[in-house]
Design a protein around this motif. Sequence first.
Motif, short mmCIF file in Angstrom:
data_model
loop_
_atom_site.label_atom_id
_atom_site.label_comp_id
_atom_site.label_asym_id
_atom_site.label_seq_id
_atom_site.Cartn_x
_atom_site.Cartn_y
_atom_site.Cartn_z
N ILE A 166 -5.23 -1.27 -5.18
CA ILE A 166 -5.70 -1.82 -3.98
C ILE A 166 -6.35 -3.26 -4.36
O ILE A 166 -6.14 -4.33 -3.54
CB ILE A 166 -6.71 -0.96 -3.07
CG1 ILE A 166 -6.38 0.24 -2.63
CG2 ILE A 166 -7.35 -1.96 -2.10
CD1 ILE A 166 -6.98 1.06 -2.01
N THR A 167 -6.95 -3.49 -5.53
CA THR A 167 -7.46 -4.68 -5.85
C THR A 167 -6.41 -5.74 -6.16
O THR A 167 -6.42 -6.98 -5.65
CB THR A 167 -8.35 -4.48 -7.11
OG1 THR A 167 -9.51 -3.74 -7.02
CG2 THR A 167 -9.02 -5.96 -7.76
N THR A 177 -7.52 2.10 1.82
CA THR A 177 -7.33 3.48 1.31
C THR A 177 -6.78 4.45 2.23
O THR A 177 -5.97 5.45 1.98
CB THR A 177 -8.53 3.84 0.74
OG1 THR A 177 -9.13 2.95 -0.28
CG2 THR A 177 -8.60 5.19 -0.06
N GLU A 178 -7.52 4.55 3.60
CA GLU A 178 -7.01 5.46 4.58
C GLU A 178 -5.66 5.17 4.82
O GLU A 178 -4.87 6.23 5.27
CB GLU A 178 -7.82 5.33 5.80
CG GLU A 178 -9.54 5.77 5.72
CD GLU A 178 -10.43 5.32 6.74
OE1 GLU A 178 -11.62 6.01 6.94
OE2 GLU A 178 -10.28 4.38 7.47
N TYR A 179 -5.06 3.63 5.00
CA TYR A 179 -3.84 3.53 5.45
C TYR A 179 -2.76 4.00 4.29
O TYR A 179 -1.94 4.55 4.60
CB TYR A 179 -3.63 2.01 5.57
CG TYR A 179 -2.22 1.55 6.19
CD1 TYR A 179 -1.97 1.41 7.34
CD2 TYR A 179 -1.45 1.22 5.08
CE1 TYR A 179 -0.57 1.22 7.71
CE2 TYR A 179 0.00 0.85 5.36
CZ TYR A 179 0.28 0.97 6.72
OH TYR A 179 1.52 0.55 7.07
N ARG A 180 -3.46 3.63 3.04
CA ARG A 180 -2.39 4.15 1.98
C ARG A 180 -2.07 5.82 2.09
O ARG A 180 -0.97 6.26 2.09
CB ARG A 180 -3.00 4.05 0.69
CG ARG A 180 -2.37 4.60 -0.41
CD ARG A 180 -2.82 4.04 -1.76
NE ARG A 180 -1.84 2.92 -2.06
CZ ARG A 180 -2.18 2.17 -3.36
NH1 ARG A 180 -3.33 2.25 -3.97
NH2 ARG A 180 -1.35 1.10 -3.66
N THR A 181 -3.26 6.69 2.31
CA THR A 181 -3.23 7.94 2.66
C THR A 181 -2.16 8.42 3.74
O THR A 181 -1.46 9.31 3.52
CB THR A 181 -4.56 8.60 2.77
OG1 THR A 181 -5.49 8.17 1.64
CG2 THR A 181 -4.34 10.13 2.81
N LEU A 189 0.92 -1.34 0.01
CA LEU A 189 0.03 0.11 -0.08
C LEU A 189 0.86 1.19 -0.04
O LEU A 189 0.44 2.33 -0.38
CB LEU A 189 -1.03 0.00 1.30
CG LEU A 189 -2.11 -0.87 1.14
CD1 LEU A 189 -2.96 -1.10 2.36
CD2 LEU A 189 -3.03 -0.33 0.14
N GLN A 190 2.17 1.26 0.52
CA GLN A 190 2.97 2.26 0.31
C GLN A 190 3.47 2.56 -1.07
O GLN A 190 4.12 3.76 -1.26
CB GLN A 190 4.28 2.03 1.21
CG GLN A 190 3.90 1.96 2.63
CD GLN A 190 4.83 1.60 3.79
OE1 GLN A 190 5.99 2.14 3.39
NE2 GLN A 190 4.52 0.77 4.62
#
Length: 303
Positions: A265-266, A293-297, A258-259
């Motif tokens: 994400i899929t 998505t929140e973690y990626r942000t 995710l970084q």
Amino acid sequence: MLPSIPLTAPHEFTTLIDHRRVQTLEKYELSILETLAPGDQVAQSYSDLVLTNMLRGKKVMHLRDQQAFAYLPGHTMVVPPNLKMLIDFPEASDETPTQCVALAIDRLQVIDTVNYLNAFYPRTDGEPWHLSLSQHAFYNNEEITALIIKLVRIGFDGSQNKDMLADFAVKELLLRLMQLQRLHLTEHNTAVLASSNRFAHTLQYIKENLAQKISVEELSTQACMSQANFFRAFKQEFGLSPIDYIIKARMRLAKRCLQNPAISITEICFKAGFSNLAYFTRMFRRLEHMTPTEYRTISQGHA
């Protein structure tokens, strides 16, 4: 998402850096250390073995010849007697205080616990239980953090049974620390140990097949054990079930991916071995308390 321990009232602080609240039990000493002002290279050491756990804020730890590292909420450290530490408090303030729990344990209590486990619950590979003093830092572990919070509540409570309750909790805490140390050691040496240690071989197999469906039956076959014996021995060795370990390993891989904003994400979902996006999102939210998505942000914001 850590349990909270109330901060000391501002007027009760005797120092803005490492203010201590201390509770002495029959066999242990509990301290809550709080800092409200930035500081650099603050010297600290303990005469006994101490387990520490961060609850709020951020410290930067300097230990001997090791590279400095951030000490963050949920992290746990094993601090050997007389280890010289230099600590920075880069972000401490009234609004962003640091709060840390320190549990001092007499060396004889550690020896008694280790001897008890070796006598009545020997490890399946024949090696003795052992608490390493060289593995100082651990990352977030919910069970260990929960036990330390429990000990704080026991220690600062007025119950007449608190010494007995603390003794049981510390024994469980030491067991979980040894299991976590064993897991870290095995994970970091799977390539070397895989040919001689069945659990190292198992972890290596899981690592190489994370994107595939992995069953306990398959893992027990790899370990040359029955399913029941494998499940029981794995949990005794590492403190969690094979399925829980697989989920955590997949989550670690997903968080690393995710970084990288170039991977969708899929794509990450299937790369990490999750069967569908809805299940991946649900598991991620349950374990990380946020969506992928929140973690990626957040992770990209800290980059």
